[in-house]
Design an enzyme around this catalytic site. Structure first.
Site, PDB file in Angstrom:
ATOM      1  N   TRP A 156       0.802  -1.222   0.000  1.00  0.00           N
ATOM      2  CA  TRP A 156       0.000   0.000   0.000  1.00  0.00           C
ATOM      3  C   TRP A 156       0.836   1.273   0.000  1.00  0.00           C
ATOM      4  O   TRP A 156       0.295   2.353  -0.138  1.00  0.00           O
ATOM      5  CB  TRP A 156      -0.910   0.019   1.242  1.00  0.00           C
ATOM      6  CG  TRP A 156      -0.218  -0.441   2.494  1.00  0.00           C
ATOM      7  CD1 TRP A 156      -0.314  -1.664   3.080  1.00  0.00           C
ATOM      8  CD2 TRP A 156       0.717   0.305   3.307  1.00  0.00           C
ATOM      9  NE1 TRP A 156       0.495  -1.729   4.204  1.00  0.00           N
ATOM     10  CE2 TRP A 156       1.127  -0.542   4.369  1.00  0.00           C
ATOM     11  CE3 TRP A 156       1.237   1.598   3.253  1.00  0.00           C
ATOM     12  CZ2 TRP A 156       2.026  -0.132   5.344  1.00  0.00           C
ATOM     13  CZ3 TRP A 156       2.135   2.003   4.220  1.00  0.00           C
ATOM     14  CH2 TRP A 156       2.516   1.143   5.255  1.00  0.00           C
ATOM     15  N   ASN A 157       2.151   1.186   0.177  1.00  0.00           N
ATOM     16  CA  ASN A 157       2.909   2.427   0.399  1.00  0.00           C
ATOM     17  C   ASN A 157       3.103   3.249  -0.875  1.00  0.00           C
ATOM     18  O   ASN A 157       3.093   4.486  -0.831  1.00  0.00           O
ATOM     19  CB  ASN A 157       4.249   2.133   1.078  1.00  0.00           C
ATOM     20  CG  ASN A 157       5.128   1.190   0.293  1.00  0.00           C
ATOM     21  OD1 ASN A 157       4.651   0.317  -0.431  1.00  0.00           O
ATOM     22  ND2 ASN A 157       6.434   1.354   0.423  1.00  0.00           N
ATOM     23  N   LYS A 180      -2.664  -9.077  -7.182  1.00  0.00           N
ATOM     24  CA  LYS A 180      -3.444  -8.782  -5.994  1.00  0.00           C
ATOM     25  C   LYS A 180      -2.803  -7.604  -5.288  1.00  0.00           C
ATOM     26  O   LYS A 180      -1.849  -7.744  -4.533  1.00  0.00           O
ATOM     27  CB  LYS A 180      -3.524  -9.974  -5.040  1.00  0.00           C
ATOM     28  CG  LYS A 180      -4.664  -9.805  -4.013  1.00  0.00           C
ATOM     29  CD  LYS A 180      -4.376 -10.463  -2.697  1.00  0.00           C
ATOM     30  CE  LYS A 180      -3.407  -9.693  -1.865  1.00  0.00           C
ATOM     31  NZ  LYS A 180      -3.904  -8.339  -1.451  1.00  0.00           N
ATOM     32  N   GLU A 183      -5.508  -4.192  -0.239  1.00  0.00           N
ATOM     33  CA  GLU A 183      -6.911  -3.803  -0.039  1.00  0.00           C
ATOM     34  C   GLU A 183      -7.033  -2.413   0.577  1.00  0.00           C
ATOM     35  O   GLU A 183      -8.078  -1.776   0.448  1.00  0.00           O
ATOM     36  CB  GLU A 183      -7.609  -4.832   0.855  1.00  0.00           C
ATOM     37  CG  GLU A 183      -7.907  -6.151   0.189  1.00  0.00           C
ATOM     38  CD  GLU A 183      -6.663  -6.974  -0.103  1.00  0.00           C
ATOM     39  OE1 GLU A 183      -6.678  -7.732  -1.103  1.00  0.00           O
ATOM     40  OE2 GLU A 183      -5.669  -6.866   0.670  1.00  0.00           O
ATOM     41  N   GLY A 233       6.870  -6.462  -0.285  1.00  0.00           N
ATOM     42  CA  GLY A 233       6.249  -6.356   1.025  1.00  0.00           C
ATOM     43  C   GLY A 233       7.219  -6.721   2.124  1.00  0.00           C
ATOM     44  O   GLY A 233       8.443  -6.575   1.989  1.00  0.00           O
ATOM     45  N   SER A 234       6.683  -7.243   3.220  1.00  0.00           N
ATOM     46  CA  SER A 234       7.493  -7.505   4.400  1.00  0.00           C
ATOM     47  C   SER A 234       8.342  -8.757   4.223  1.00  0.00           C
ATOM     48  O   SER A 234       8.032  -9.649   3.420  1.00  0.00           O
ATOM     49  CB  SER A 234       6.585  -7.687   5.625  1.00  0.00           C
ATOM     50  OG  SER A 234       5.858  -8.903   5.525  1.00  0.00           O
ATOM     51  N   GLU A 255      11.025  -8.108  -3.396  1.00  0.00           N
ATOM     52  CA  GLU A 255      11.516  -6.790  -2.982  1.00  0.00           C
ATOM     53  C   GLU A 255      10.958  -6.567  -1.591  1.00  0.00           C
ATOM     54  O   GLU A 255       9.772  -6.286  -1.424  1.00  0.00           O
ATOM     55  CB  GLU A 255      11.062  -5.708  -3.971  1.00  0.00           C
ATOM     56  CG  GLU A 255      11.907  -4.445  -3.915  1.00  0.00           C
ATOM     57  CD  GLU A 255      11.417  -3.458  -2.871  1.00  0.00           C
ATOM     58  OE1 GLU A 255      12.039  -3.418  -1.775  1.00  0.00           O
ATOM     59  OE2 GLU A 255      10.452  -2.750  -3.139  1.00  0.00           O
ATOM     60  N   LEU A 256      11.816  -6.720  -0.584  1.00  0.00           N
ATOM     61  CA  LEU A 256      11.362  -6.786   0.794  1.00  0.00           C
ATOM     62  C   LEU A 256      11.792  -5.535   1.567  1.00  0.00           C
ATOM     63  O   LEU A 256      11.990  -4.483   0.993  1.00  0.00           O
ATOM     64  CB  LEU A 256      11.879  -8.071   1.440  1.00  0.00           C
ATOM     65  CG  LEU A 256      11.536  -9.353   0.662  1.00  0.00           C
ATOM     66  CD1 LEU A 256      12.150 -10.581   1.342  1.00  0.00           C
ATOM     67  CD2 LEU A 256      10.044  -9.515   0.488  1.00  0.00           C
ATOM     68  N   CYS A 289      10.826   1.440   1.739  1.00  0.00           N
ATOM     69  CA  CYS A 289      11.877   0.487   2.079  1.00  0.00           C
ATOM     70  C   CYS A 289      13.263   1.104   1.960  1.00  0.00           C
ATOM     71  O   CYS A 289      14.215   0.611   2.556  1.00  0.00           O
ATOM     72  CB  CYS A 289      11.766  -0.755   1.206  1.00  0.00           C
ATOM     73  SG  CYS A 289      11.653  -0.417  -0.559  1.00  0.00           S
ATOM     74  N   GLU A 385      12.930  -2.617  11.204  1.00  0.00           N
ATOM     75  CA  GLU A 385      12.518  -1.519  10.323  1.00  0.00           C
ATOM     76  C   GLU A 385      11.301  -0.798  10.910  1.00  0.00           C
ATOM     77  O   GLU A 385      10.240  -1.406  11.075  1.00  0.00           O
ATOM     78  CB  GLU A 385      12.175  -2.073   8.937  1.00  0.00           C
ATOM     79  CG  GLU A 385      11.807  -1.016   7.930  1.00  0.00           C
ATOM     80  CD  GLU A 385      11.463  -1.611   6.574  1.00  0.00           C
ATOM     81  OE1 GLU A 385      11.585  -0.888   5.562  1.00  0.00           O
ATOM     82  OE2 GLU A 385      11.080  -2.801   6.509  1.00  0.00           O
TER      83      GLU A 385
END
Length: 480
Positions: A156-157, A180, A183, A233-234, A255-256, A289, A385
């Site tokens: 979402w960022n 996906k 949301e 994401g995470s 890409e974490l 990130c 983080e």
């Protein structure tokens, strides 16, 4: 700004060219992080929807693969142009669902359109080569081909840029996509899909699902239709996805998270570094990130840097993204707001000083840009983080020592170096164990450059020619 329509759009799934609205499915609410109020409803995909999206991506793959690379590029570039033409309405939706200042949302639309153009231009450049062979009457070719349907998962960022990079790279390569998005920020991804379909993207080439993240990701990854998985994401979720895909021998691009160190030597212009650090730290409310977190400042200039940086952070105007005076918006959701306090409390309990910031008033998810000074290495903020507007400083005196500390975490995405020593500016980046280093400025990556990390920060590239290459496989053709 005052004349812009601030209504939030209706939301849809996209499956095989059909738009499925909230009235046709169960829904989840979308919140405005500036107020905590609900602004829309996102439809939740059913199990049948997921299966139909997979079938559509499978059926559309061969025709899209066989479409001229120049034609694929033209569709993508037309989609990028439609994003530019719709930039105000997309930016409004982005600010409503993500909270970032409206001007930043406009910038994200423009930047995403530029990225799509750049990736589209790589479609005709998916070269192969001819190898010399020992046989006088033989020839060996190596060709690049699209890997197949791709499952993509985005956060979402950066609700337009991250989906835009993944989708454009995969489509340019000739793959189809089931994506996906988050949301929390669905309208931005839906706007991307609308622009591309309006630009002439055939039915089934791009499918958009929302719903239960675990259920959808598990089904997509398990499907024999999906040939590659791309996730941003995470680290926790990324490693889970990698295990699921690895058990099926499917390649993954990850890409974490990041925990970017900043090395400020005593020969740097401390005031200039502080001014640059201000913009880098409050950008996207620190929810990036590549956001600078650990500021290792030489002991000779640490006190001056903290004083200057703290004054700049304290002057930042925090507020609703539609207020023209706002410099930093709210955090994107209540989870991020709740996460900030423990980082600060832990650092203070371990002897750090709160030089600026702290909790903010308001009904939304606001937290002031915060500077923790003199933070010990065992503090939570120095190894986890924060993904928010928190920066921490620590002193150093020796180059080898600070490099060991900078490289000491599992993260390896971005790092920043500030020095006026030309030799050091060349030497240190090679010793930083990260995917991207920026010297004497903040910000890594551009519309047409590699973007990716190493170690627990993932692998693969989300940008540049390398991004399209992520969705290609090699085939050797030996001819007699």
């Amino acid at each position: 700004m005052h004349s812009v329509d601030r209504s939030y759009p209706d939301l849809h799934l996209l499956i095989d060219g059909r738009w499925i609205g909230a009235d046709e499915r169960d829904t989840v609410d979308v919140e405005n992080p500036a107020t905590g109020e609900h602004v829309g409803r996102v439809p939740v995909a059913s199990e049948d929807d997921v299966e139909r999206a997979l079938e559509a991506a499978d059926r559309a793959f061969v025709p899209w693969r066989d479409t001229s690379p120049h034609r694929r590029a033209a569709v993508l570039m037309r989609g990028a142009q439609l994003l530019r033409e719709r930039r105000e309405e997309i930016a409004v939706a982005m600010t409503l669902e993500n909270g970032k200042p409206y001007g930043d949302s406009l910038g994200e639309v423009d930047y995403t359109a530029d990225i799509i153009d750049s990736l589209a231009s790589e479609a005709p450049r998916t070269y192969g080569h001819v190898l010399p062979t020992a046989a006088e009457d033989g020839r060996t070719l190596v060709v690049s081909e699209p890997i197949g349907p791709v499952a993509a998962f985005t956060p979402w960022n950066y609700p337009l840029t991250v989906p835009g990079r993944k989708v454009a790279a995969a489509l340019a390569a000739g793959c189809t996509v089931v994506i996906k998005p988050a949301e929390e920020t669905p309208a931005s991804a839906v706007a991307l899909a609308r622009a591309l379909t309006d630009a002439g993207l055939p039915n089934g080439v791009l499918n958009v699902l929302f719903g239960d993240p675990a259920a959808i990701s598990t089904r997509l990854i398990a499907s024999p239709v999906i040939r590659k998985v791309s996730f941003t994401g995470s680290i926790g979720v990324g490693t889970l996805i990698a295990r699921q895909a690895g058990g099926l021998a499917k390649p993954v691009m990850l890409e974490l998270g990041g925990h970017a160190p900043v090395l400020v030597f005593d020969d740097a212009d401390v005031d200039a570094v502080a001014r640059q650090a201000l913009g880098a730290k409050i950008h996207n409310t620190g929810q990036s990130c590549g956001s600078p977190v650990r500021f290792y400042v030489h002991e000779r200039v640490h006190e001056r840097f903290v004083e200057r940086f703290a004054a700049l952070l304290d002057a930042v105007r925090v507020g609703d993204g539609f207020d023209e005076a706002t410099e930093m918006g709210p955090l994107a959701n209540s989870r991020r707001l709740a996460a900030m306090g423990p980082f600060v409390d832990d650092a203070l309990a371990r002897g750090a000083t709160l030089a600026a910031g702290g909790p903010a008033d308001g009904n939304g998810f606001y937290y002031r840009p915060t500077l923790l000074a003199g933070v010990p290495d065992d503090a939570l903020v120095m190894h986890d983080e924060p993904f928010g507007p928190i920066a921490a400083t620590s002193t150093f005196s020796d180059e080898d020592e600070v490099l060991a500390r900078a490289n000491g975490l599992p993260y390896g995405l971005a790092a920043y170096l500030f020095t006026s020593d030309a030799d050091r500016a060349l030497r240190i980046p090679r010793r930083l164990d990260v995917g991207m280093v920026s010297v004497n400025r903040f910000g890594v990556g551009a519309r047409d450059t590699f973007f990716g990390g190493r170690k627990a920060s993932g692998f693969g590239s989300e940008g540049g020619p390398e991004a399209v290459d992520e969705y290609l496989v090699r085939k050797l053709i030996a001819q007699g």
